[in-house]
Design a protein around this motif. Sequence first.
Motif, PDB file in Angstrom:
ATOM      1  N   SER A 163       3.199  -2.026   4.077  1.00 46.75           N
ATOM      2  CA  SER A 163       2.883  -0.593   4.025  1.00 46.75           C
ATOM      3  C   SER A 163       4.181   0.126   3.683  1.00 46.75           C
ATOM      4  CB  SER A 163       2.368  -0.135   5.399  1.00 46.75           C
ATOM      5  OG  SER A 163       2.529   1.257   5.518  1.00 46.75           O
ATOM      6  N   ASN A 164       4.144   0.902   2.619  1.00 47.69           N
ATOM      7  CA  ASN A 164       5.361   1.595   2.164  1.00 47.69           C
ATOM      8  C   ASN A 164       4.957   3.011   1.730  1.00 47.69           C
ATOM      9  OD1 ASN A 164       7.261   1.384  -0.923  1.00 47.69           O
ATOM     10  ND2 ASN A 164       7.945   2.184   1.042  1.00 47.69           N
ATOM     11  N   PRO A 165       4.636   3.860   2.740  1.00 47.70           N
ATOM     12  CA  PRO A 165       4.094   5.182   2.395  1.00 47.70           C
ATOM     13  C   PRO A 165       5.068   6.017   1.584  1.00 47.70           C
ATOM     14  CG  PRO A 165       4.544   5.020   4.758  1.00 47.70           C
ATOM     15  CD  PRO A 165       4.778   3.664   4.182  1.00 47.70           C
ATOM     16  N   THR A 191       3.641  -2.982  10.537  1.00 52.30           N
ATOM     17  CA  THR A 191       2.723  -2.346   9.573  1.00 52.30           C
ATOM     18  C   THR A 191       2.050  -1.114  10.161  1.00 52.30           C
ATOM     19  OG1 THR A 191       2.250  -4.600   8.906  1.00 52.30           O
ATOM     20  CG2 THR A 191       0.883  -2.901   7.932  1.00 52.30           C
ATOM     21  N   ALA A 235      -4.166  -1.778   6.085  1.00 53.05           N
ATOM     22  CA  ALA A 235      -3.500  -2.966   5.548  1.00 53.05           C
ATOM     23  C   ALA A 235      -4.228  -4.211   6.012  1.00 53.05           C
ATOM     24  CB  ALA A 235      -2.042  -3.004   5.991  1.00 53.05           C
ATOM     25  N   SER A 276       4.192   1.984  10.481  1.00 55.56           N
ATOM     26  CA  SER A 276       4.423   2.575   9.166  1.00 55.56           C
ATOM     27  C   SER A 276       3.210   3.399   8.739  1.00 55.56           C
ATOM     28  CB  SER A 276       4.718   1.457   8.163  1.00 55.56           C
ATOM     29  OG  SER A 276       4.690   1.967   6.861  1.00 55.56           O
ATOM     30  N   GLU A 277       2.027   2.829   8.907  1.00 54.48           N
ATOM     31  CA  GLU A 277       0.817   3.561   8.497  1.00 54.48           C
ATOM     32  C   GLU A 277       0.646   4.839   9.315  1.00 54.48           C
ATOM     33  OE1 GLU A 277      -2.104   0.399   8.989  1.00 54.48           O
ATOM     34  OE2 GLU A 277      -2.364   0.314   6.818  1.00 54.48           O
ATOM     35  N   THR A 293      -1.922   6.981   1.000  1.00 53.34           N
ATOM     36  CA  THR A 293      -2.029   7.291   2.430  1.00 53.34           C
ATOM     37  C   THR A 293      -3.346   6.726   2.920  1.00 53.34           C
ATOM     38  OG1 THR A 293      -0.989   9.368   1.989  1.00 53.34           O
ATOM     39  CG2 THR A 293      -1.968   9.113   4.147  1.00 53.34           C
ATOM     40  N   GLU A 313       0.860  -1.197   0.000  1.00 52.39           N
ATOM     41  CA  GLU A 313       0.000   0.000   0.000  1.00 52.39           C
ATOM     42  C   GLU A 313       0.886   1.233   0.000  1.00 52.39           C
ATOM     43  OE1 GLU A 313      -2.513   0.001   3.552  1.00 52.39           O
ATOM     44  OE2 GLU A 313      -0.814   0.580   4.761  1.00 52.39           O
ATOM     45  N   LYS A 314       0.676   2.073  -1.002  1.00 52.85           N
ATOM     46  CA  LYS A 314       1.432   3.314  -1.120  1.00 52.85           C
ATOM     47  C   LYS A 314       0.529   4.519  -0.871  1.00 52.85           C
ATOM     48  CE  LYS A 314       5.851   3.554  -3.138  1.00 52.85           C
ATOM     49  NZ  LYS A 314       6.345   4.061  -1.853  1.00 52.85           N
ATOM     50  N   LYS A 346       3.099   7.871   8.476  1.00 59.01           N
ATOM     51  CA  LYS A 346       2.768   8.699   7.318  1.00 59.01           C
ATOM     52  C   LYS A 346       1.788   9.806   7.715  1.00 59.01           C
ATOM     53  CE  LYS A 346       1.923  10.121   3.158  1.00 59.01           C
ATOM     54  NZ  LYS A 346       2.815  10.870   2.336  1.00 59.01           N
TER      55      LYS A 346
END
Length: 475
Positions: free
Chosen positions: A157-159, A212, A136, A215-216, A130, A127-128, A219
Amino acid sequence: MTIKKICGIGAGYVGGPTCSVIALMCPDIRVTVVDKSKEKIAQWNSTKLPIYEPGLELVVKKCRGKNLFFSTDIEAAIKEADLIFISVNTPTKTFGIGKGRAADLKYVENTARMIADVATSDKIVVEKSTVPVKAAESIMHILRANHKPGVTYQILSNPEFLAEGTAIDNLINPDRVLIGGEDSPQGREAVEKLCKIYENWINRDKIFTTNTWSSELSKLAANAFLAQRISSINSLSPVCEATGADVTEVARAVGLDSRIGSKFLQASVGFGGSCFQKDLLNLVYICECLNLPEVAAYWQQVIDMNEYQKSRFSTKVIESLFNTVTDKRIAMLGFAFKKNTGDTRESPAITVAKNLLDEGAVLHIYDPKVEEFQIIDNLSAFDIDNIKNRVNIYHDAYSATKNTHAIVLCTEWDEFMELDYERIYVQMTKPAYIFDGRKILDHEKLQKIGFIVQTIGKRVSRIAVSKTWGSSTQM
Ligand code: UDX
Ligand code: UDX
Ligand code: ADP
């Protein structure tokens, strides 16, 4: 197995540039960017790309047709990919529970369902976009509940932290890359595979891996902090105007403290863009859902301060023009939410234009990169009488300012600093006003020419001698 084929779903401001740079930096990986919009994909395959972003055209030209492809065949691209980036839009919900605050995840959900429908081999889904914390998990539920026998999924998750106008540089030289994954051997393996992609051009010590949820949330937090800095400095701008302090000097003095730092302290007409407000609203909503009203109120204030700043600026324009702008011609320089982009999402210029139109003004708008239809479309969202005759779009600043009573500068385009203001002054109605909403102009020089100048966070008033009137005017 290393990643050989990537599919990017969503060819917008995030997906387009991100996938293009990955293709540039990873010549051995085949990158296919898909979108449900035929027009958008046709533009990505043409000489006029759907978004303006410095340096993007060069990257696309170099890779397109070699290892970078733009297509509407979403199913085929999903099927063949080892790794899928989801970069679809996540607007604020306009109806139902969480209306006006929660992120609308319908596009993300549709994408997850489509992947589950068509995938016949293992996929890493990244997921890129936002998304709210725990999104996720929702993607995972959909994928795992609908998976075919033998097909497994890992969700990462890779914002994306790119800012528009500097996207290519941000992607090539990021401050950090953040990857969140499941804390399991399979999860760690998927994280490692994504790390390897970035390691083609980014040092490992800049790649930060977390769980995860961290990371979320990071962002949302990063955007909330950036927006908070702008609201903090903007909150001091009326204090400066009232006391005689200069907000630029205050920002500099404050920013020299290494614990604070100098970036993102530029007072302005207000922040815009597709992310800040949306992510703040999202954070506020999450806090309310978690029964944390004090935390929600804290972040809500960052948005409220931004609204205050935009309306304060509009009011200043109206009050200065003798409390009425009815039938006055006002030139708006800049409509994009910041320079070097054609994007107008949440642009403060929209609010200023609306407020001026509500008061009866006639607008002459010029922006170097925003298309005419976009401006009209943005302003048509409001219920404004006779909008077609009261909004005129120009293709250069000199025509836009001709015969106007005032110039309102809303976007900090470099070219606005280099205009011949003597020439502009001569062809304006007098007294000629300039409202610099971005603090980029030479105010002293403009005053010498004869302009009455107003800006943010600084009192520029003085006794000016109007050249054409030949008398002193108190401002
Ligand atoms: C502060 C300013 O730092 C200093 O520049 C000013 O001249 C006076 O006020 P001081 O109050 O002495 O200095 O200490 P500081 O290190 O700023 O800490 C203030 C409080 O914040 C302490 O209770 C500290 O524990 C707390 N703090 C600081 C945090 O909780 N988290 C942090 O990240 C930093
Ligand atoms: C932002 C974040 O910077 C980026 O990391 C994230 O991935 C997406 O959201 P973007 O919205 O493209 O990027 O642009 P940004 O440069 O952050 O500017 C946002 C708004 O704040 C603009 O309207 C800009 O003019 C305004 N701004 C910025 C200020 O008013 N003052 C400042 O000091 C900085
Ligand atoms: P961002 O700024 O987050 O990149 P954009 O609106 O610029 O947002 O881009 C998102 C893109 O995602 C749009 O071009 C939209 O058409 C596309 N999109 C949304 N849902 C889907 C979907 N289910 N399949 C393919 N593309 C999608």
